[in-house]
Design an enzyme around this catalytic site. Structure first.
Site, PDB file in Angstrom:
ATOM      1  CB  SER A  23      38.316 -11.641 -13.062  1.00 22.02           C
ATOM      2  OG  SER A  23      37.786 -11.160 -11.868  1.00 22.02           O
ATOM      3  N   PRO A  24      35.459 -13.388 -13.221  1.00 23.58           N
ATOM      4  CG  PRO A  24      33.977 -13.504 -11.442  1.00 23.58           C
ATOM      5  CD  PRO A  24      35.419 -13.643 -11.793  1.00 23.58           C
ATOM      6  CB  CYS A  26      28.296  -9.390 -16.770  1.00 23.03           C
ATOM      7  SG  CYS A  26      27.719  -9.851 -15.152  1.00 23.03           S
ATOM      8  CB  ALA A  58      27.560 -12.461 -11.988  1.00 24.39           C
ATOM      9  CD  GLN A 100      30.977 -13.841  -9.585  1.00 28.39           C
ATOM     10  OE1 GLN A 100      30.519 -13.244 -10.559  1.00 28.39           O
ATOM     11  NE2 GLN A 100      31.787 -13.266  -8.717  1.00 28.39           N
ATOM     12  CE1 TYR A 182      24.999  -6.403  -9.130  1.00 30.53           C
ATOM     13  CE2 TYR A 182      27.232  -7.246  -8.897  1.00 30.53           C
ATOM     14  CZ  TYR A 182      26.300  -6.483  -9.586  1.00 30.53           C
ATOM     15  OH  TYR A 182      26.674  -5.792 -10.716  1.00 30.53           O
ATOM     16  NE  ARG A 230      35.645 -11.330  -7.551  1.00 30.21           N
ATOM     17  CZ  ARG A 230      36.068 -10.840  -8.727  1.00 30.21           C
ATOM     18  NH1 ARG A 230      35.272 -10.082  -9.447  1.00 30.21           N
ATOM     19  NH2 ARG A 230      37.280 -11.109  -9.175  1.00 30.21           N
ATOM     20  CG  LEU A 301      43.400  -1.191 -12.488  1.00 28.06           C
ATOM     21  CD1 LEU A 301      43.547   0.240 -11.991  1.00 28.06           C
ATOM     22  CD2 LEU A 301      43.547  -1.224 -14.009  1.00 28.06           C
ATOM     23  NE  ARG A 324      39.200  -3.225 -15.906  1.00 29.79           N
ATOM     24  CZ  ARG A 324      39.303  -2.167 -15.101  1.00 29.79           C
ATOM     25  NH1 ARG A 324      38.828  -1.003 -15.485  1.00 29.79           N
ATOM     26  NH2 ARG A 324      39.881  -2.288 -13.922  1.00 29.79           N
TER      27      ARG A 324
HETATM   28  C1  LIG Z   1      32.945  -6.549 -18.660  1.00 31.66           C
HETATM   29  C2  LIG Z   1      33.082  -6.831 -17.189  1.00 31.66           C
HETATM   30  C3  LIG Z   1      32.144  -7.623 -16.558  1.00 31.66           C
HETATM   31  C4  LIG Z   1      32.280  -7.929 -15.188  1.00 31.66           C
HETATM   32  N1  LIG Z   1      31.414  -8.816 -14.592  1.00 31.66           N
HETATM   33  C5  LIG Z   1      31.665  -9.271 -13.349  1.00 31.66           C
HETATM   34  C6  LIG Z   1      30.943 -10.374 -12.819  1.00 31.66           C
HETATM   35  O1  LIG Z   1      30.112 -10.989 -13.480  1.00 31.66           O
HETATM   36  N2  LIG Z   1      31.238 -10.755 -11.542  1.00 31.66           N
HETATM   37  C7  LIG Z   1      32.201 -10.134 -10.789  1.00 31.66           C
HETATM   38  O2  LIG Z   1      32.407 -10.508  -9.634  1.00 31.66           O
HETATM   39  N3  LIG Z   1      32.921  -9.114 -11.296  1.00 31.66           N
HETATM   40  C8  LIG Z   1      32.691  -8.700 -12.560  1.00 31.66           C
HETATM   41  N4  LIG Z   1      33.497  -7.744 -13.112  1.00 31.66           N
HETATM   42  C9  LIG Z   1      34.642  -7.254 -12.333  1.00 31.66           C
HETATM   43  C10 LIG Z   1      35.893  -8.045 -12.702  1.00 31.66           C
HETATM   44  O3  LIG Z   1      35.753  -9.431 -12.418  1.00 31.66           O
HETATM   45  C11 LIG Z   1      37.125  -7.504 -11.947  1.00 31.66           C
HETATM   46  O4  LIG Z   1      36.939  -7.698 -10.569  1.00 31.66           O
HETATM   47  C12 LIG Z   1      37.363  -6.023 -12.237  1.00 31.66           C
HETATM   48  O5  LIG Z   1      37.184  -5.728 -13.612  1.00 31.66           O
HETATM   49  C13 LIG Z   1      38.766  -5.593 -11.824  1.00 31.66           C
HETATM   50  O6  LIG Z   1      39.735  -6.366 -12.473  1.00 31.66           O
HETATM   51  P1  LIG Z   1      40.571  -5.810 -13.787  1.00 31.66           P
HETATM   52  O7  LIG Z   1      41.232  -4.541 -13.364  1.00 31.66           O
HETATM   53  O8  LIG Z   1      41.527  -6.936 -14.081  1.00 31.66           O
HETATM   54  O9  LIG Z   1      39.574  -5.584 -14.895  1.00 31.66           O
HETATM   55  C14 LIG Z   1      33.353  -7.394 -14.451  1.00 31.66           C
HETATM   56  C15 LIG Z   1      34.270  -6.546 -15.097  1.00 31.66           C
HETATM   57  C16 LIG Z   1      34.162  -6.283 -16.449  1.00 31.66           C
HETATM   58  C17 LIG Z   1      35.208  -5.440 -17.123  1.00 31.66           C
END
Ligand SMILES: Cc1cc2nc3c(=O)[nH]c(=O)nc-3n(C[C@H](O)[C@H](O)[C@H](O)COP(=O)(O)O)c2cc1C
Length: 355
Positions: A23-24, A26, A58, A100, A182, A230, A301, A324
């Site tokens: 997943s993307p 930042c 992103a 992304q 956004y 997305r 999650l 994560r």
């Molecule tokens: C450090 C970090 C940076 C993130 N940056 C982006 C991003 O650039 N673009 C985006 O769509 N979601 C971003 N997210 C959200 C994640 O892509 C994901 O949708 C969210 O963390 C839920 O998934 P998880 O439970 O597997 O962490 C970010 C999440 C984290 C933890």
């Protein structure tokens, strides 16, 4: 044992070796939007770790579209060149490099999370954010400047130019960021789009700018390559964007040639109450997959191999995006394969550690 998680997926002419997608995320670690060694190691490790697709964070289509001064960008040739080594490395590991494309809208110009994540003033190196309507995210955020119609058209072109640059940079998948409050999500939701012109009002009006972006990018992005979107499937707020509108919007996207909807949620307004729990956004991916009849990705999650496998086995999504869990363990796919008794090819350099 044959699993869904480790069965390949084909979208257009691209083959993904498995359905575990990074997943993307930042990293807030770029200077002037240019990727550096951090991005190479961060993205490269997850390709070595076995993911099917590695999506870069992103990445802003204009300097003002960055969430923070440390965000990646793809508005100039220096950025393209710096991405090339990263995309080649990802591809050499058998993973697909994705990007992304994003514009942060009213949530632009903020500090990285480890510096508080709050708005950065112009006097401190920040900039004036823009949005569909001049309403700020909360009391501490500056009021964004409302985009004129000609500026909206310019932003459509910026996304198309960024898509062409992404191709030069070696990416094989683009994901358009229409989620998390956004710019494009701000146009979609009635809570942030109060425009009275053709870019506001009805669902058709609010969807006009994001659909123009989707079409402009699809027009320049090669027909052999997949294009994802997305979305935030709901704002989690009464009277906001919701799953019903998402289903209609996804049908329009499908008809424009979008190949997969990555189903996230929230991020638009600070007061939303989000029922966070394992797999809490999976029902959005399942509904859109069923009602729109197109591939979807589940995210949020998803942390366990069996959980991911079950989502796919039940037909709730075609792929899982992990964020994560892959920060904690870049080798999550290799470990998941072991747990699901799949003989997954390790990087040859690491074979002596395979037990
Ligand atoms: C450090 C970090 C940076 C993130 N940056 C982006 C991003 O650039 N673009 C985006 O769509 N979601 C971003 N997210 C959200 C994640 O892509 C994901 O949708 C969210 O963390 C839920 O998934 P998880 O439970 O597997 O962490 C970010 C999440 C984290 C933890």
């Amino acid at each position: 044992m044959a699993t869904k998680l480790f069965s390949p997926l084909f979208l257009r002419t691209v083959e993904f070796r498995n359905r575990i997608f990074v997943s993307p995320m930042c990293q807030y670690s770029a200077l002037h939007g240019v990727p550096n060694d951090w991005h190479m190691v961060h993205l490269g490790s997850r390709a070595v770790g076995g993911a099917g697709l590695v999506i870069a964070e992103a990445t802003a289509v204009t300097a003002e579209g960055r969430i923070s001064p440390g965000d990646l960008g793809i508005w100039n040739d220096q950025q393209v060149k710096a991405f090339q080594a990263i995309t080649s490395f990802i591809a050499e590991q058998g993973s697909v490099p994705g990007i992304q494309l994003a514009h942060a809208g009213r949530k632009a110009s903020t500090a990285p999370p480890w510096k508080g994540g709050r708005p950065v003033k112009i006097s401190d190196g920040g900039w004036q954010p823009v949005a569909p309507t001049a309403v700020s995210f909360d009391d501490e955020y500056p009021s964004p400047r409302e985009l004129s119609q000609s500026e909206i058209a310019e932003h459509v072109s910026k996304f198309a130019e960024a898509a062409l640059r992404s191709l030069d940079a070696g990416f094989k998948v683009i994901e358009l960021h229409m989620a998390h409050g956004y710019l494009m999500h701000e146009f979609l939701s009635p809570l942030t789009n109060k425009r009275t012109d053709e870019y506001g009002g009805s669902l058709e009006g609010r969807a006009r700018f994001p659909l123009h972006v989707a079409k402009a990018v699809r027009d320049v992005w090669p027909s052999e390559l997949p294009l994802f979107v997305r979305i935030s499937a709901t704002d989690w707020v009464e009277g906001g964007w919701d799953l019903e509108q998402s289903v209609k919007f996804a049908k329009w996207l499908r008809d424009l040639g979008i190949d997969l909807i990555d189903c996230s949620s929230g991020g638009l307004v600070p007061h939303a109450k989000v029922p966070v729990a394992p797999g809490y956004q999976v029902p959005f991916a399942a509904t859109i997959r069923r009602e729109v009849n197109m591939p979807t990705g589940a995210v949020g999650l998803i942390t366990e191999a069996h959980q991911a496998e079950e989502i796919l086995q039940k037909g709730e999504a075609d792929v899982v995006f992990l964020a994560r869990a892959l920060l904690r363990d870049p080798y999550w796919p290799i470990h998941a394969a072991k747990e699901l008794s799949v003989d997954f090819p390790w990087p040859v350099q690491y074979l002596r550690a395979k037990t």
